[in-house]
Each structure stands twice: as structure tokens, then as C-alpha cells.
Design a protein around this motif. Structure first.
Motif, PDB file in Angstrom:
ATOM      1  N   ASN A 212       6.467  -2.427  -8.858  1.00  0.00           N
ATOM      2  CA  ASN A 212       6.095  -1.154  -8.081  1.00  0.00           C
ATOM      3  C   ASN A 212       4.556  -1.830  -7.365  1.00  0.00           C
TER       4      ASN A 212
ATOM      5  N   ARG B 215       4.215   3.520  -0.728  1.00  0.00           N
ATOM      6  CA  ARG B 215       4.506   3.215  -1.935  1.00  0.00           C
ATOM      7  C   ARG B 215       5.790   2.309  -1.939  1.00  0.00           C
TER       8      ARG B 215
ATOM      9  N   GLU C  22       8.935   1.052  -4.760  1.00  0.00           N
ATOM     10  CA  GLU C  22       9.170   0.806  -5.936  1.00  0.00           C
ATOM     11  C   GLU C  22      10.583   0.222  -6.101  1.00  0.00           C
TER      12      GLU C  22
END
Length: 233
Positions: free
Chosen positions: A187, A203, A205
Motif C-alpha cells: 500500500n 491512497r 491499496e
């Protein structure tokens, strides 16, 4: 209650720490009232636990080493009755193990941390068919590597690599135990303060698009991207 004393030995830059406490967890509405699996007679989970550890600081090099031993005893944990298909209270369970970490700051604004957790989690319910068997979905081994870098006073980028070992679960098609394979996740995240009151976030992931299961038979998201803004008024 919770008590968490710590003692710093400045002559050697060593910290000794410990924690002891109790807790409880109330059953959710799903556990209580689900038409198929709910049980209105559930009691809250109760727990007692303690840990003790040491941290060694090497201030000149920015290096820190640490180790912690932990022990937790649970009573009336939420479990599953394979005969009535209802959620029930497991009488007793114990988890114990150790956590170890190395943290370093080799250059300004850069941090790296490596941690490892070893856990033994067992059902100790008397007169249970699961007596002394592993608790479901608890990995015995877990390792993580985290890095973070901040620059120009307004931005940060970080990444983490997580390895989770094998766990046991239940194959509900045959109501027998099965093994969940270990997996690796990568991640990453970053943020930038465009203004003092406005932050932009992104972000990523499961960058490796790992195919894994946290619960047997249930899928998990593949590679995913999330973005957003944060406004402080």
C-alpha cells in the motif's frame, strides 16, 4: 481499568514499560437479532490482559529497537454453534505472543520501521470440540515494513509492505476447518498541503493486486485508488 507505567533509564537510554487492564465488548445488533444467526441471550465479551516490554534508543543514529510480550485472556467470546447455526459465547480463549520492531531515521525527514508479531491464539473452552484448537482467522506470523518521507514542509509520501501468514478458518460447505493461504500487500499514500487549510490526499491499496481471503469464501478488493480533500475551517 487500565494501568500503564513506564520507566526511563537515562544512563543507557532504555525505556521499560508495561500495561495491565480489563475490557469488554458488547454484542452487535447483528449478533443479537439476525434472523438466522442471532442470539438474544449473548453476554458481552470480557477480557484481561497485560504486556511488558523494553525499548532501546540510540539517539545519535536515530535507531530504536523494541520488544513486547503480551498475554490476553478472554471469556464469553463470540463464536458459532455448528449445530444450531447461532452465534454463541465461547467460554474461554487465550492469546499470547511477542512483538518486535526496529525503527530508524537515517536521514532528515525519512523514517523506516520494520515490525514482526508472533501470536498463539487458542480456544480453551472446557468440554468444547474446539478445545486447544487455534482461534479462527488469527495469523501466527505477521510482518510489516513501513517507510515515510516528508519534504518541503507540506507534503508526505509513505508506503507499507505487509506479510500475513497462514490462518485457519471454517469451510461452511462441509463445516470443517481449512487453511487460508498467506499473502503480501503493498500500500502507498501521499498528501500535499496546498494551503494551510486545504490538504490533497491519494491512497493506493493492494498495488500488487494480490488475490487473498480474510474470511474463507469471501473476496477482497484488488488494486484500488482513493483520493480526496480535507478542509480545516
Amino acid at each position: 481499568y487500565r494501568v500503564a507505567p513506564a520507566f526511563m533509564l537515562w544512563e543507557t537510554n532504555t525505556k521499560f514499560k508495561a500495561t495491565i487492564g480489563t475490557g469488554f465488548k458488547a454484542p452487535s445488533l447483528y449478533y443479537l437479532y439476525d434472523p438466522s444467526y442471532g442470539n438474544e441471550n449473548l453476554s458481552p465479551e470480557k477480557s484481561f490482559g497485560f504486556d511488558a516490554g523494553v525499548e532501546q534508543y540510540f539517539f545519535n543514529s536515530g535507531l530504536t529497537l523494541g520488544a513486547v510480550f503480551f498475554y490476553n485472556k478472554f471469556e464469553d467470546m463470540f463464536g458459532f454453534d455448528y449445530i444450531t447455526f447461532k452465534t454463541i459465547n465461547i467460554n474461554k480463549a487465550v492469546t499470547k505472543g511477542g512483538e518486535f520492531f526496529i525503527q530508524a531515521k537515517p536521514i532528515d525527514n525519512f523514517e523506516i520501521k520494520l515490525n514482526y508479531t508472533l501470536t498463539e491464539a487458542r480456544d480453551l473452552s472446557p468440554n468444547s470440540s474446539n478445545f486447544d484448537k487455534k482461534l479462527l482467522r488469527r495469523p501466527a506470523n505477521k510482518t510489516g515494513l513501513f517507510t515515510s518521507y516528508s519534504f518541503i514542509g507540506r507534503a508526505n509520501i509513505n508506503a507499507e509492505l505487509i506479510w500475513v501468514g497462514t490462518r485457519e478458518d471454517i469451510d461452511f460447505s462441509v463445516f470443517e476447518r481449512t487453511e487460508l493461504k498467506g499473502y503480501v500487500l503493498l500500500n502507498a499514500a501521499a498528501h500535499y498541503d496546498l494551503f494551510d487549510f486545504l490538504r490533497l490526499d491519494i491512497r493506493l491499496e493492494n498495488i500488487l493486486d494480490t488475490d487473498y481471503e480474510e474470511v474463507f469464501g469471501y473476496g477482497t478488493p484488488g488494486f484500488s485508488v482513493y483520493g480526496g480533500i480535507k478542509i480545516n475551517l
